[in-house]
Design an enzyme around this catalytic site. Sequence first.
Site: not given
Ligand code: HSE
Length: 312
Positions: A134, A187
């Site tokens: 990931e 993201t």
């Molecule tokens: N915890 C991560 C974020 C989840 O909020 O950026 C997405 O990969």
Amino acid sequence: MDKIPGIKVYAPATVANVAVGYDILGFAIFGPGDDIKVSQGTEPGLTISMIHNGYNKLPKDPLKNTAGVAALSVMEAIGKSDFPVNFEIIKNMPFASGMGSSAASAVAGAMGINEFFGNPLTKMELLPHAMKGEQVADGAYHADNVAPSLLGGITLIRSNEEHDVIKLPSPEGLYCCLIHPNIKILTADSREILSDKVDLNSFIKQTGNLGAFVASLYRLDLDLLERSLQDVVIEPQRAKLIPHFYDLKEIALSNKALGFSISGAGPSLFALCRNSLDAENVGKGIKAFLKENNIKSTVYISKINNEGAIKY
Ligand code: HSE
């Protein structure tokens, strides 16, 4: 040498952060997810022959692909790096959606290899390999999508670096309404806008809410869960990325959602509800509002998926 029979694995979509646990909380749902068909290949090492469902832009080079990197890492760990294996990846959820798409691929990649070779590793042992996969997608090393997709249920990560993951109880009857508005947020971009400072008052509120959320799951206390699901740190910074966020939140809460926030890095949104009827009402209200505002959306209603990734 006998040919190893092919297998298929499925890794589910996930909601990360769950309002109060940025990078440390997540849960899995039923329905959307990624499938991988694993079969014996024709050349040494891992190949990816096909990525289905319009994902032409995702790399087929295993060294650049989330499923590929996770799988290669497992192959190395079990001493099978040169064994010919082929993946066909079937992506059944939108990309850059906040539904854990890259994590599901990474989990399916790690799980697929492990199942193909007869399960030399436990699911927990697969976690660091899936996390490595990931990491290719957003550059960060966090298990809040990978852990629930792999292990199922609601997972809390005490330490991402130490892979210290706790599976929390999922109260029976708890339903998730997940809404995917048809917009894309990467993201990496959604992480980039976050301040690296948290003021002390917000820290106190957020840790109180996180502790109480965890307690509510052990006590099966949905009133406490409702009081706890309030993100005072991340949501206020990311809300601006999602058109009409606060109108949508009002619709969810007025339709009896226990809480409503951004799923992962967005743009998907989630509500936790006491039952399927409340979850459906939240979904209908939000979908109608988005439609009036010319934004298409997809709504998924699901219980918490306690099983996580499976071979089928
Ligand atoms: N915890 C991560 C974020 C989840 O909020 O950026 C997405 O990969």
